[in-house]
Motif scaffolding. Structure first.
Motif, PDB file in Angstrom:
ATOM      1  N   MET A   1      22.643  29.187  42.970  1.00 41.20           N
ATOM      2  CA  MET A   1      23.713  30.271  42.376  1.00 41.20           C
ATOM      3  C   MET A   1      24.090  29.817  41.248  1.00 41.20           C
ATOM      4  O   MET A   1      24.689  28.612  41.051  1.00 41.20           O
ATOM      5  N   LYS A   2      24.346  30.639  40.108  1.00 45.30           N
ATOM      6  CA  LYS A   2      24.792  30.152  38.844  1.00 45.30           C
ATOM      7  C   LYS A   2      26.310  30.253  38.754  1.00 45.30           C
ATOM      8  O   LYS A   2      26.714  31.068  39.131  1.00 45.30           O
ATOM      9  N   ASP A   3      26.928  29.196  38.366  1.00 43.97           N
ATOM     10  CA  ASP A   3      28.354  29.237  38.120  1.00 43.97           C
ATOM     11  C   ASP A   3      28.924  30.070  36.856  1.00 43.97           C
ATOM     12  O   ASP A   3      28.120  30.058  35.898  1.00 43.97           O
ATOM     13  N   PHE A   4      29.825  30.685  36.812  1.00 44.73           N
ATOM     14  CA  PHE A   4      30.388  31.424  35.837  1.00 44.73           C
ATOM     15  C   PHE A   4      31.952  31.027  35.468  1.00 44.73           C
ATOM     16  O   PHE A   4      32.698  30.608  36.378  1.00 44.73           O
ATOM     17  N   HIS A   5      32.087  30.900  34.166  1.00 43.45           N
ATOM     18  CA  HIS A   5      33.512  30.074  33.926  1.00 43.45           C
ATOM     19  C   HIS A   5      34.268  31.141  33.014  1.00 43.45           C
ATOM     20  O   HIS A   5      33.549  31.718  32.051  1.00 43.45           O
ATOM     21  N   LEU A   6      35.492  31.339  33.193  1.00 45.30           N
ATOM     22  CA  LEU A   6      36.559  32.064  32.401  1.00 45.30           C
ATOM     23  C   LEU A   6      37.146  31.323  31.435  1.00 45.30           C
ATOM     24  O   LEU A   6      37.487  30.032  31.772  1.00 45.30           O
ATOM     25  N   SER A   7      37.270  31.758  30.449  1.00 43.66           N
ATOM     26  CA  SER A   7      38.370  31.075  29.371  1.00 43.66           C
ATOM     27  C   SER A   7      39.479  31.851  29.197  1.00 43.66           C
ATOM     28  O   SER A   7      39.680  33.056  28.675  1.00 43.66           O
ATOM     29  N   LEU A   8      40.704  31.556  29.840  1.00 39.18           N
ATOM     30  CA  LEU A   8      42.008  32.453  29.651  1.00 39.18           C
ATOM     31  C   LEU A   8      42.943  31.532  29.092  1.00 39.18           C
ATOM     32  O   LEU A   8      43.292  30.024  29.099  1.00 39.18           O
ATOM     33  N   ASP A   9      43.767  31.820  28.175  1.00 35.00           N
ATOM     34  CA  ASP A   9      44.998  31.170  27.762  1.00 35.00           C
ATOM     35  C   ASP A   9      46.105  31.309  28.828  1.00 35.00           C
ATOM     36  O   ASP A   9      45.698  31.968  29.941  1.00 35.00           O
ATOM     37  N   TYR A  10      47.324  30.805  28.645  1.00 29.11           N
ATOM     38  CA  TYR A  10      48.248  30.452  29.718  1.00 29.11           C
ATOM     39  C   TYR A  10      48.693  31.871  30.220  1.00 29.11           C
ATOM     40  O   TYR A  10      48.877  31.964  31.352  1.00 29.11           O
ATOM     41  N   TYR A  11      48.931  32.887  29.200  1.00 28.81           N
ATOM     42  CA  TYR A  11      49.357  34.108  29.626  1.00 28.81           C
ATOM     43  C   TYR A  11      48.349  35.021  30.406  1.00 28.81           C
ATOM     44  O   TYR A  11      48.775  35.898  31.203  1.00 28.81           O
ATOM     45  N   GLU A  12      47.101  34.711  29.817  1.00 29.94           N
ATOM     46  CA  GLU A  12      46.033  35.430  30.835  1.00 29.94           C
ATOM     47  C   GLU A  12      45.834  35.119  32.075  1.00 29.94           C
ATOM     48  O   GLU A  12      45.865  35.677  33.032  1.00 29.94           O
ATOM     49  N   LEU A  13      46.072  33.803  32.248  1.00 29.89           N
ATOM     50  CA  LEU A  13      46.323  32.909  33.431  1.00 29.89           C
ATOM     51  C   LEU A  13      47.691  33.524  34.304  1.00 29.89           C
ATOM     52  O   LEU A  13      47.371  33.656  35.418  1.00 29.89           O
ATOM     53  N   LEU A  14      48.500  33.545  33.661  1.00 31.51           N
ATOM     54  CA  LEU A  14      49.741  33.832  34.340  1.00 31.51           C
ATOM     55  C   LEU A  14      49.797  35.502  34.654  1.00 31.51           C
ATOM     56  O   LEU A  14      49.913  35.472  35.932  1.00 31.51           O
ATOM     57  N   ASN A  15      48.880  36.179  34.065  1.00 33.99           N
ATOM     58  CA  ASN A  15      48.865  37.533  34.650  1.00 33.99           C
ATOM     59  C   ASN A  15      47.704  37.751  35.541  1.00 33.99           C
ATOM     60  O   ASN A  15      47.829  38.593  36.915  1.00 33.99           O
ATOM     61  N   LEU A  16      46.782  36.807  35.818  1.00 35.46           N
ATOM     62  CA  LEU A  16      45.748  36.701  36.851  1.00 35.46           C
ATOM     63  C   LEU A  16      46.400  36.209  38.113  1.00 35.46           C
ATOM     64  O   LEU A  16      46.351  36.756  39.283  1.00 35.46           O
ATOM     65  N   HIS A  17      47.436  35.428  37.962  1.00 32.22           N
ATOM     66  CA  HIS A  17      48.133  34.728  38.982  1.00 32.22           C
ATOM     67  C   HIS A  17      48.984  36.103  39.496  1.00 32.22           C
ATOM     68  O   HIS A  17      48.993  36.158  40.656  1.00 32.22           O
ATOM     69  N   LYS A  18      49.466  36.957  38.597  1.00 39.33           N
ATOM     70  CA  LYS A  18      50.175  37.982  39.243  1.00 39.33           C
ATOM     71  C   LYS A  18      49.432  39.108  40.070  1.00 39.33           C
ATOM     72  O   LYS A  18      50.032  39.638  40.989  1.00 39.33           O
ATOM     73  N   ALA A  19      48.331  39.324  39.273  1.00 40.62           N
ATOM     74  CA  ALA A  19      47.307  40.252  40.172  1.00 40.62           C
ATOM     75  C   ALA A  19      47.092  39.661  41.451  1.00 40.62           C
ATOM     76  O   ALA A  19      46.781  40.528  42.478  1.00 40.62           O
ATOM     77  N   LEU A  20      46.774  38.311  41.513  1.00 37.44           N
ATOM     78  CA  LEU A  20      46.201  37.840  42.854  1.00 37.44           C
ATOM     79  C   LEU A  20      47.375  37.826  43.951  1.00 37.44           C
ATOM     80  O   LEU A  20      47.077  37.894  45.005  1.00 37.44           O
ATOM     81  N   LEU A  21      48.380  37.257  43.306  1.00 36.35           N
ATOM     82  CA  LEU A  21      50.029  37.558  44.089  1.00 36.35           C
ATOM     83  C   LEU A  21      49.936  38.838  44.901  1.00 36.35           C
ATOM     84  O   LEU A  21      50.206  38.991  46.055  1.00 36.35           O
ATOM     85  N   GLU A  22      49.785  39.973  44.089  1.00 35.28           N
ATOM     86  CA  GLU A  22      49.910  41.267  44.400  1.00 35.28           C
ATOM     87  C   GLU A  22      48.878  41.744  45.340  1.00 35.28           C
ATOM     88  O   GLU A  22      49.006  42.307  46.419  1.00 35.28           O
TER      89      GLU A  22
END
Length: 125
Positions: A1-22
């Protein structure tokens, strides 16, 4: 299976954290399976680790300690018991289920055992 990677800055990562928390800890989710998904737990642990890598003051390390988040702990317990597999699961399966529900939070063996005992006490096992 192919791996995919995201490139996120700190604030994008912070918002992903908030979405996952929710998504993981909402008490009335649209999709009951998200909270205990091992896949979602693994992704969220990666997000946690990236946030902690960029944490010079130790705030994220403290924030992700389960003992510092009684609100999240309580929600995880309630969501865990709503899992349809819980009642019929073996002791080892229950541990795996609990780990997925508690992710991405950090806890020691004693704290994990307390969560398991409290779940059994509250809901019977």
């Amino acid at each position: 299976m192919k791996d995919f990677h995201l490139s996120l800055d700190y604030y994008e990562l912070l918002n992903l954290h908030k979405a996952l928390l929710e998504a993981k800890f909402h008490m009335n989710p649209d999709n009951e399976l998200v909270s205990g998904s091992p896949l979602v737990a693994d992704v969220y642990i990666q997000v946690r680790d990236l946030l902690m890598q960029n944490d010079e003051s130790g705030q994220w390390s403290a924030w992700f300690q389960l003992k510092n988040r009684p609100d999240i702990r309580e929600r995880a317990l309630l969501r865990m018991r709503k899992n349809r597999r819980w009642e019929k699961a073996s002791s080892e399966e229950k541990k795996k289920i609990a780990e997925s529900y508690l992710a991405p939070f950090i806890y020691g063996e004693q704290e994990f055992n307390e969560v398991m005992a409290e779940t059994a006490e509250r809901y019977g096992d």
